[in-house]
Scaffold this motif. Structure first.
Motif, PDB file in Angstrom:
ATOM      1  N   ILE A 306       0.948  -1.063  -0.038  1.00  0.00           N
ATOM      2  CA  ILE A 306       0.037  -0.021   0.073  1.00  0.00           C
ATOM      3  C   ILE A 306       0.830   1.236   0.007  1.00  0.00           C
ATOM      4  CG2 ILE A 306      -1.601   1.338   1.449  1.00  0.00           C
ATOM      5  CD1 ILE A 306      -2.593  -1.658   2.594  1.00  0.00           C
ATOM      6  N   PRO A 311      -3.908   4.035   3.870  1.00  0.00           N
ATOM      7  CA  PRO A 311      -5.150   2.947   3.407  1.00  0.00           C
ATOM      8  C   PRO A 311      -6.063   3.724   2.734  1.00  0.00           C
ATOM      9  CG  PRO A 311      -4.761   3.094   5.785  1.00  0.00           C
ATOM     10  CD  PRO A 311      -3.636   3.897   5.525  1.00  0.00           C
ATOM     11  N   ASP A 313      -9.055   5.028   0.460  1.00  0.00           N
ATOM     12  CA  ASP A 313      -9.996   4.488  -0.656  1.00  0.00           C
ATOM     13  C   ASP A 313      -9.328   4.742  -2.034  1.00  0.00           C
ATOM     14  OD1 ASP A 313     -11.583   3.080   0.993  1.00  0.00           O
ATOM     15  OD2 ASP A 313     -13.377   3.974   0.442  1.00  0.00           O
ATOM     16  N   ALA A 327       1.593  -2.128   5.790  1.00  0.00           N
ATOM     17  CA  ALA A 327       1.367  -2.067   4.340  1.00  0.00           C
ATOM     18  C   ALA A 327       1.269  -3.208   3.533  1.00  0.00           C
ATOM     19  CB  ALA A 327       2.054  -0.909   3.822  1.00  0.00           C
ATOM     20  N   TRP A 330      -0.795  -8.907   4.433  1.00  0.00           N
ATOM     21  CA  TRP A 330      -2.041  -9.444   3.956  1.00  0.00           C
ATOM     22  C   TRP A 330      -2.957 -10.303   4.465  1.00  0.00           C
ATOM     23  CZ3 TRP A 330      -4.032  -5.796   0.613  1.00  0.00           C
ATOM     24  CH2 TRP A 330      -3.122  -4.983  -0.107  1.00  0.00           C
ATOM     25  N   ARG A 339      -7.157  -8.594   2.452  1.00  0.00           N
ATOM     26  CA  ARG A 339      -7.077  -7.553   3.248  1.00  0.00           C
ATOM     27  C   ARG A 339      -5.675  -6.937   3.978  1.00  0.00           C
ATOM     28  NH1 ARG A 339     -12.974  -7.304   6.689  1.00  0.00           N
ATOM     29  NH2 ARG A 339     -14.198  -8.547   4.945  1.00  0.00           N
ATOM     30  N   MET A 341      -4.562  -3.536   6.236  1.00  0.00           N
ATOM     31  CA  MET A 341      -4.939  -2.061   7.143  1.00  0.00           C
ATOM     32  C   MET A 341      -6.248  -1.888   7.209  1.00  0.00           C
ATOM     33  SD  MET A 341      -1.714   0.315   5.846  1.00  0.00           S
ATOM     34  CE  MET A 341      -1.566   1.172   7.303  1.00  0.00           C
ATOM     35  N   LYS A 343      -8.607  -2.822   4.963  1.00  0.00           N
ATOM     36  CA  LYS A 343      -9.528  -2.683   3.668  1.00  0.00           C
ATOM     37  C   LYS A 343      -9.181  -3.786   2.678  1.00  0.00           C
ATOM     38  CE  LYS A 343     -10.118   2.183   4.249  1.00  0.00           C
ATOM     39  NZ  LYS A 343     -10.142   3.591   3.622  1.00  0.00           N
ATOM     40  N   LEU A 360      -6.877  -0.406  -3.258  1.00  0.00           N
ATOM     41  CA  LEU A 360      -7.350  -0.577  -1.826  1.00  0.00           C
ATOM     42  C   LEU A 360      -8.788   0.261  -1.678  1.00  0.00           C
ATOM     43  CD1 LEU A 360      -6.177  -2.351   0.634  1.00  0.00           C
ATOM     44  CD2 LEU A 360      -5.564   0.099   1.434  1.00  0.00           C
TER      45      LEU A 360
END
Length: 417
Positions: A306, A311, A313, A327, A330, A339, A341, A343, A360
């Protein structure tokens, strides 16, 4: 425990449609995916007792009876050394015999066969790790050997909610094929998620190693060290993943049943399963936060990341030098999402076309947010049936991700790290 083709160890021959869709891509040969983070030995039985010695009851206990075990099986399971004993050569021997002692009553009348079923429910359970046995299986029509596991909450939640992991099953009419399967709520019996491998000679001709590597949100099957099946929550069609708690092990040889069929004139008795060892290793998190994994690209050696660990949108996912920050931590969640963080990995605007950005976004329950990492190392978006791809095959830090037709190229291959 009760089971049939719709009960425990009832392996599906018909695949669940979503599982087939995710697994049916025709691709070049797989790269080697990362193995689970395996720790030291936590339990083992090497079966080195003298010839004639009974099973070590500090490690194994017995299921006893002839009720058919939910599958219309024909044997009566005993705790006798006639059916389970050490051979003095470093093996446990489980013997299925054509036998009809008057005091053994089966669901169909006086029993025709005896065998043994050993389990560790009262002596050992574990969540995650490596579970392996070296076994020489028996052979013959109607003979059904297995090395498998059930959730330790069977007594409270029942089957299939407790979960079942079949590490090895073989049926006599398919002497060269091993099956590996999971069963759970919504994917049990004929809907179990199953895979198999067929080799060039009957498995009963010699010893083979049968194993699973089990970590949070992933189970991988191996025959003689070669992977042949892999499952994660993305394979379950939205059903609940129940492989997140301790399980116990079972070794048995069944005679007859709905799936293998029944002995016939070609079946010879007694039939023996020789077990050289059973070993269990623990699971370690490999430096990742518990329950998470990094996803490393085969081309670049860099991990899905990320940007700036922010994080927001719409953040455009990228590759970056692998590190242990949030970051890159997952989680393959039980609903099939991936997913980090808080999201979800998401194809922009639920797109399915080649070139759709992978971003993300707040998790929203849209099926477009479901992915699976298959045995070939392809991170597949199930709605698009396309792979997560590094745009322009850019191996540098900051290379952006997109969906693209799965081609088996290195910029589309990912492994847990």
């Amino acid at each position: 425990m009760t089971r049939s083709r719709s009960a425990p160890r009832a392996v599906a021959r018909a695949a669940v449609a979503l599982a087939v869709a995710a697994a049916s891509l025709v691709l070049p040969g797989p790269t080697a995916p990362a193995q689970a983070a395996i720790g030291g030995v936590t339990w083992q039985d090497e079966f080195n007792a003298p010839a004639g010695a009974a099973v070590d009851q500090s490690k194994w206990r017995f299921d006893i009876g002839g009720g058919g075990w939910g599958n219309n099986e024909r044997q009566y399971y005993t705790n006798s050394t006639s059916n389970a004993v050490h051979d003095g050569q470093g093996n446990l021997v489980i013997t299925a015999r054509r036998d009809n002692p008057a005091n053994y009553q089966c669901h169909y009348g006086r029993c025709e066969y005896t065998s043994a079923r050993l389990l560790t429910a009262a002596t050992f359970t574990q969540a995650y790790g490596r579970f392996e046995a070296r076994i020489k299986i028996p052979r013959g029509q109607g003979i059904w050997p297995a090395f498998w596991m059930l959730g330790n909450d069977m007594g409270s939640v029942g089957w299939p909610n407790a979960g079942e992991i079949d590490i090895m099953e073989n049926i006599g009419r398919e002497p060269n094929t091993v099956y590996g399967t999971i069963h759970g709520p919504g994917y049990s019996g004929g809907g179990g998620i199953t895979g198999n491998r067929t080799v060039g000679a009957p498995l009963a001709d010699g010893f083979h190693t049968y194993r699973v590597d089990w970590e949070p949100n992933s189970i991988v099957w191996y025959l003689d060290g070669v992977e042949f099946h892999r499952v994660d929550p993305g394979r379950l069609g939205g059903n609940r993943w129940v492989f997140d708690h301790p399980f116990f092990m079972i070794l048995n040889v069944a005679v007859g049943g709905n799936w293998p069929g029944y002995p016939d004139g070609t079946t010879q008795f007694p039939q023996q399963m020789l077990v050289d060892y059973v070993r269990v290793n623990g699971y370690t998190d490999g430096g990742n936060p518990p329950g998470t994994t990094r996803l490393r690209g085969a081309q670049s050696g860099r991990c899905i990341d990320i940007p700036s660990a922010n994080p927001v949108d719409g953040a455009k996912l990228q590759i970056w030098d692998c590190n242990t920050t949030a970051a890159q931590a997952w989680t393959f969640a039980g609903d099939g999402t991936v997913r980090a963080m808080g999201k979800c990995m998401d194809p922009a605007w639920a797109g399915t076309a080649n070139g759709t950005e992978v971003n993300l976004v707040t998790c929203n329950g849209n099926p477009a947010q479901r992915f699976t990492l298959n045995a070939s190392g392809d991170l597949v978006n199930l709605s698009a049936n396309r792979c997560v791809d590094v745009r322009d095959q850019n191996p540098a830090n900051g290379g952006k991700l997109q969906l693209w037709d799965c081609a088996g190229s290195a910029n589309q291959r990912w492994s847990r790290y």
